[in-house]
Design a protein around this motif. Structure first.
Motif, mmCIF file in Angstrom:
data_model
loop_
_atom_site.group_PDB
_atom_site.id
_atom_site.type_symbol
_atom_site.label_atom_id
_atom_site.label_comp_id
_atom_site.label_asym_id
_atom_site.label_seq_id
_atom_site.Cartn_x
_atom_site.Cartn_y
_atom_site.Cartn_z
ATOM 1 N N PHE A 179 0.825 -1.214 0.000
ATOM 2 C CA PHE A 179 0.000 0.000 0.000
ATOM 3 C C PHE A 179 0.854 1.257 0.000
ATOM 4 O O PHE A 179 1.810 1.379 0.761
ATOM 5 N N GLY A 180 0.476 2.189 -0.848
ATOM 6 C CA GLY A 180 1.089 3.512 -0.876
ATOM 7 C C GLY A 180 0.028 4.545 -1.214
ATOM 8 O O GLY A 180 -1.002 4.212 -1.803
ATOM 9 N N THR A 181 0.270 5.776 -0.839
ATOM 10 C CA THR A 181 -0.727 6.818 -1.088
ATOM 11 C C THR A 181 -0.671 7.368 -2.509
ATOM 12 O O THR A 181 -1.474 8.217 -2.875
ATOM 13 N N LYS A 182 0.250 6.861 -3.309
ATOM 14 C CA LYS A 182 0.294 7.200 -4.736
ATOM 15 C C LYS A 182 -0.011 5.976 -5.579
ATOM 16 O O LYS A 182 -0.791 6.039 -6.525
ATOM 17 N N VAL A 183 0.647 4.874 -5.241
ATOM 18 C CA VAL A 183 0.491 3.628 -5.988
ATOM 19 C C VAL A 183 0.384 2.461 -5.011
ATOM 20 O O VAL A 183 1.102 2.408 -4.022
ATOM 21 N N ILE A 184 -0.516 1.535 -5.323
ATOM 22 C CA ILE A 184 -0.635 0.293 -4.570
ATOM 23 C C ILE A 184 -0.129 -0.812 -5.486
ATOM 24 O O ILE A 184 -0.667 -1.029 -6.576
ATOM 25 N N GLY A 185 0.926 -1.478 -5.060
ATOM 26 C CA GLY A 185 1.477 -2.578 -5.841
ATOM 27 C C GLY A 185 0.838 -3.889 -5.435
ATOM 28 O O GLY A 185 0.486 -4.084 -4.270
ATOM 29 N N THR A 186 0.657 -4.788 -6.406
ATOM 30 C CA THR A 186 0.100 -6.098 -6.097
ATOM 31 C C THR A 186 0.981 -7.193 -6.696
ATOM 32 O O THR A 186 1.699 -6.969 -7.672
ATOM 33 N N ALA A 187 0.901 -8.357 -6.084
ATOM 34 C CA ALA A 187 1.591 -9.545 -6.586
ATOM 35 C C ALA A 187 0.680 -10.731 -6.321
ATOM 36 O O ALA A 187 -0.182 -10.692 -5.440
ATOM 37 N N MET A 188 0.891 -11.799 -7.102
ATOM 38 C CA MET A 188 0.042 -12.976 -6.975
ATOM 39 C C MET A 188 0.901 -14.238 -6.928
ATOM 40 O O MET A 188 2.023 -14.257 -7.419
ATOM 41 N N TYR A 189 0.283 -15.287 -6.395
ATOM 42 C CA TYR A 189 0.943 -16.588 -6.350
ATOM 43 C C TYR A 189 -0.095 -17.646 -6.017
ATOM 44 O O TYR A 189 -0.964 -17.429 -5.172
ATOM 45 N N CYS A 190 0.023 -18.778 -6.676
ATOM 46 C CA CYS A 190 -0.805 -19.933 -6.358
ATOM 47 C C CYS A 190 0.138 -21.116 -6.165
ATOM 48 O O CYS A 190 0.597 -21.722 -7.145
ATOM 49 N N PRO A 191 0.489 -21.442 -4.905
ATOM 50 C CA PRO A 191 1.394 -22.563 -4.647
ATOM 51 C C PRO A 191 0.879 -23.851 -5.287
ATOM 52 O O PRO A 191 -0.305 -24.167 -5.208
ATOM 53 N N GLY A 192 1.777 -24.547 -5.940
ATOM 54 C CA GLY A 192 1.413 -25.776 -6.621
ATOM 55 C C GLY A 192 0.966 -25.558 -8.052
ATOM 56 O O GLY A 192 0.848 -26.490 -8.831
ATOM 57 N N HIS A 193 0.728 -24.303 -8.399
ATOM 58 C CA HIS A 193 0.314 -23.968 -9.770
ATOM 59 C C HIS A 193 1.348 -23.062 -10.423
ATOM 60 O O HIS A 193 1.841 -23.359 -11.500
ATOM 61 N N ASP A 194 1.658 -21.946 -9.761
ATOM 62 C CA ASP A 194 2.641 -20.996 -10.282
ATOM 63 C C ASP A 194 4.033 -21.408 -9.805
ATOM 64 O O ASP A 194 4.190 -21.875 -8.676
#
Length: 152
Positions: free
Chosen positions: A23-38
């Motif tokens: 979280f940021g007040t200008k940009v919110i960064g996201t990341a993803m992961y699915c253990p066993g799939h990714d």
């Protein structure tokens, strides 16, 4: 590329889609992961911060569209572990995310020094031409938050 499969959280959350938020007040960064799939956690998309309400709507839409099971919120602390005003502000935002996404498991993950780690990663990677890309740093930070969550 690191093998995450021997970490207990990998085994516990196998086949669950995990979203990490920086979280940021200008940009919110996201990341993803699915253990066993990714094969590994990956940077996803950035959300331009306009307001808490707009950001929550964007996160909720992302959670629904991507079938997210777990949300991991990066929370910064001082190096000595104490909370700052920013820590409390991000925890408050995290509480809003929890309310907006009640069907998802919610975790907080210490994100101390992840921006520095993201800068170092970018400077040492041909993927980023060995330069810090400020348009992607928040998502790289979210990726590190997610990696730390799996390892913790």
């Amino acid at each position: 590329m690191e093998d995450y499969s021997f970490y207990p959280r990998y085994q516990k959350h196998i086949a669950k889609r995990i979203l990490a938020i920086d979280f940021g007040t200008k940009v919110i960064g996201t990341a993803m992961y699915c253990p066993g799939h990714d094969p590994f956690p990956y940077a996803f998309e950035k959300i331009i911060y306009k307001s808490h309400d707009e950001s929550i709507k964007s996160i909720k839409a992302l959670v629904e569209n991507e079938g997210i099971d777990i949300i991991v919120m990066g929370v910064p602390y001082f190096v000595d572990g104490k909370e700052s005003d920013n820590t409390r502000r991000i925890k408050e935002f995290g509480n809003l995310v929890k309310v907006a996404c009640p069907d998802q498991e919610f975790f907080e993950q210490d994100e101390t020094l992840t921006t520095k780690a993201a800068e170092d990663r970018m400077k040492n990677s041909p993927q980023f031409n060995f330069k810090v890309d400020v348009t992607k740093i928040d998502c790289v930070s979210a990726t590190i938050i997610l990696e730390d969550f799996i390892k913790s």
